[in-house]
Design a protein around this motif. Structure first.
Motif, PDB file in Angstrom:
ATOM      1  N   ARG A  83      -5.828  14.779 -11.693  1.00  0.00           N
ATOM      2  CA  ARG A  83      -6.533  14.406 -12.911  1.00  0.00           C
ATOM      3  C   ARG A  83      -8.015  14.781 -12.808  1.00  0.00           C
ATOM      4  O   ARG A  83      -8.630  15.236 -13.776  1.00  0.00           O
ATOM      5  N   ASP A 136      -4.849  11.091  -8.731  1.00  0.00           N
ATOM      6  CA  ASP A 136      -6.271  11.110  -9.034  1.00  0.00           C
ATOM      7  C   ASP A 136      -6.878  12.505  -8.765  1.00  0.00           C
ATOM      8  O   ASP A 136      -7.738  12.966  -9.513  1.00  0.00           O
ATOM      9  N   ARG A 137      -6.408  13.161  -7.705  1.00  0.00           N
ATOM     10  CA  ARG A 137      -6.949  14.505  -7.408  1.00  0.00           C
ATOM     11  C   ARG A 137      -6.593  15.496  -8.506  1.00  0.00           C
ATOM     12  O   ARG A 137      -7.417  16.306  -8.920  1.00  0.00           O
ATOM     13  N   ASP A 148       2.309   3.003  -2.352  1.00  0.00           N
ATOM     14  CA  ASP A 148       2.104   3.971  -3.425  1.00  0.00           C
ATOM     15  C   ASP A 148       0.689   4.539  -3.463  1.00  0.00           C
ATOM     16  O   ASP A 148       0.365   5.315  -4.361  1.00  0.00           O
ATOM     17  N   GLU A 149      -0.140   4.167  -2.500  1.00  0.00           N
ATOM     18  CA  GLU A 149      -1.518   4.649  -2.548  1.00  0.00           C
ATOM     19  C   GLU A 149      -1.595   6.165  -2.377  1.00  0.00           C
ATOM     20  O   GLU A 149      -2.440   6.818  -2.991  1.00  0.00           O
ATOM     21  N   THR A 150      -0.715   6.740  -1.561  1.00  0.00           N
ATOM     22  CA  THR A 150      -0.718   8.187  -1.375  1.00  0.00           C
ATOM     23  C   THR A 150      -0.418   8.900  -2.685  1.00  0.00           C
ATOM     24  O   THR A 150      -1.082   9.888  -3.041  1.00  0.00           O
ATOM     25  N   LEU A 159      -0.869   7.668  -5.731  1.00  0.00           N
ATOM     26  CA  LEU A 159      -1.982   7.469  -6.654  1.00  0.00           C
ATOM     27  C   LEU A 159      -3.159   8.371  -6.314  1.00  0.00           C
ATOM     28  O   LEU A 159      -3.831   8.902  -7.212  1.00  0.00           O
ATOM     29  N   ASN A 160      -3.417   8.556  -5.017  1.00  0.00           N
ATOM     30  CA  ASN A 160      -4.504   9.452  -4.618  1.00  0.00           C
ATOM     31  C   ASN A 160      -4.224  10.878  -5.055  1.00  0.00           C
ATOM     32  O   ASN A 160      -5.120  11.598  -5.511  1.00  0.00           O
ATOM     33  N   ALA A 161      -2.954  11.297  -4.913  1.00  0.00           N
ATOM     34  CA  ALA A 161      -2.587  12.643  -5.354  1.00  0.00           C
ATOM     35  C   ALA A 161      -2.758  12.787  -6.862  1.00  0.00           C
ATOM     36  O   ALA A 161      -3.236  13.817  -7.358  1.00  0.00           O
ATOM     37  N   THR A 200       0.812  -1.220   0.000  1.00  0.00           N
ATOM     38  CA  THR A 200       0.000   0.000   0.000  1.00  0.00           C
ATOM     39  C   THR A 200       0.840   1.262   0.000  1.00  0.00           C
ATOM     40  O   THR A 200       0.308   2.362   0.165  1.00  0.00           O
TER      41      THR A 200
END
Length: 446
Positions: free
Chosen positions: A441, A438-439, A430-432, A434-436, A428
């Motif tokens: 994009r 997504d925000r 890289d989830e931070t 990926l969330n950044a 987990t």
């Protein structure tokens, strides 16, 4: 003080040998000459080199590699007992067969390059070649200091690159699955202390009640046990207790109150003394792994069709023999059947092999009889080593926000760069990021 020694040659003419005294007071020759003046100049130059520390005897380089390694280097080279055992194997298997008959002074970098190429052609991996090169380089470093040779044959020789594979860290959920497959309560406690402390196997199996402070929860690591072959053990045994852990440095750390309470109850119930092993060798006749139902609740009750298209119920001897199915329930049913027949004296049973030990748990026995079966029964789907619990301990601490320096001291690492390898190793991590992403994009899309 040197001198020129006169003698008459076979041709009747005088010759002069340049003689001087070495550091041990023995008479040495610096060569034989036709004139006394040349002989005096030779022994004077030899004495000057000796005073400068450049003592050289050409006869030293005439010794073969095998003679130097087996008679001088290996017996007198200071190293840890486990390292000596590893060096002995690598020398006999990969180094001595190639270099043993070559003279020390005649071994050149080209010979070492040819040796490296031969290892690659024989299919040895980069890690093995790197280990062999480390040993050979240590030999030539010592030989250079001993003035057996005036050239370090390993300098400038390249070896295949050793790939750095990413660490695969087990998750807390995977650890719980493995933990649940251990049927022996003492082995469960051993594994729980391992994941709570991150100790190395030799430190964990040498732990004794006197190393625990049950009031504060502080553990002191001051010793480690290593398992050796009898020929590498000082007294011919199997286990050697070293009065220091790795890196020769004691360390102290704290474990959770929950584990401390379990240890206290365990010590009191078993009546362990302060100098007894905390985790001694268990009864080898008792199963250490639970063989139960399939790990997946939706797994079909019947096996896959065999060559004749027939299916059988899991957990039966028929499924093991006729399917043939090798899932844990089927293997467990067959093992129970075989054990029942042996107990009844059928099938001419042979005596079960038992490991000879002084009380310490052998690492290979624990891996083969306890750990690997538990990992397989848990259905993790990949290979998990016992040492991976140490990696998991470090990774979980850092992922939970622990200070990098605290984790370094807790694990006994010599360099903080070693501890940094465990940063961002959980699945987990890289989830931070990926969330950044997504925000950002989502903002551009809006």
């Amino acid at each position: 003080m040197g001198y020129a020694k006169k003698r008459i040659g076979k041709d009747g003419k005088p010759r002069y040998t340049a003689c001087y005294l070495d550091l041990r007071g023995r008479v040495r020759s610096a060569g034989t000459f036709t004139g006394k003046r040349d002989a005096d100049r030779a022994w004077q130059q030899a004495e000057v080199k000796q005073r400068e520390g450049r003592v050289g005897d050409p006869r030293r380089g005439r010794r073969t590699f095998g003679e130097y390694v087996q008679e001088t280097w290996f017996p007198n080279h200071v190293m840890e007992p486990r390292t000596r055992e590893t060096y002995r194997y690598n020398l006999d298997a990969h180094i001595l067969p190639w270099f043993t008959g070559m003279r020390m002074a005649e071994i050149m970098p080209a010979d070492v390059r040819e040796w490296v190429t031969d290892q690659s052609n024989r299919g040895l991996g980069p890690n093995v070649i790197d280990k062999n090169m480390t040993i050979l380089s240590a030999i030539f470093t010592t030989a250079l200091n001993d003035q057996m040779t005036f050239l370090h044959a390993c300098r400038g020789v390249k070896i295949p690159e050793v790939p750095k594979k990413p660490l695969q860290i087990i998750t807390p959920e995977q650890f719980d699955l493995i933990y649940g497959k251990l049927s022996d309560a003492v082995l469960q406690l051993l594994v729980e202390v391992d994941i709570e402390s991150g100790m190395r196997w030799g430190e964990l199996t040498e732990l004794r009640p006197r190393d625990l402070n049950l009031t504060t929860g502080i553990v002191t690591v001051s010793r480690a046990v290593v398992e050796l072959s009898p020929k590498d053990h000082p007294t011919g045994g199997r286990f050697l207790v070293q009065e220091y852990p790795k890196n020769k440095k004691y360390r102290r750390f704290k474990i959770s109150r929950q584990v401390v309470d379990k240890l206290q109850t365990y010590i009191q119930s078993t009546g362990l003394g302060t100098d007894d092993l905390l985790f001694p060798m268990p009864d080898q006749d008792l199963p250490a792994v639970q063989i139960g139902l399939p790990t997946e609740p939706d797994e079909p009750a019947l096996t896959e069709p065999n060559a004749k298209g027939r299916q059988y119920r899991h957990g039966t001897i028929t499924a093991y023999s006729m399917a043939p199915c090798r899932c844990q329930p089927c293997k467990g049913a067959y093992a129970a059947y075989r054990a029942k027949r042996r107990a009844a004296g059928k099938d001419n049973p042979r005596k079960r092999r038992r490991r000879d030990t002084d009380g310490h748990i052998p690492g290979d026995w624990f891996r083969k009889q306890v750990w690997h079966p538990a990992v397989e029964a848990a259905g993790i789907g990949r290979r998990v080593r016992v040492h991976d619990l140490r990696h998991a301990h470090a990774s979980w601490l850092l992922a939970g926000g622990a200070d990098l320096q605290v984790v370094k001291e807790r694990l006994g690492h010599g360099s903080i760069a070693t501890t940094q390898r465990y940063l961002h190793t959980l699945p987990t991590a890289d989830e931070t990021a990926l969330n950044a992403l997504d925000r950002i994009r989502g903002r551009s899309t809006a």
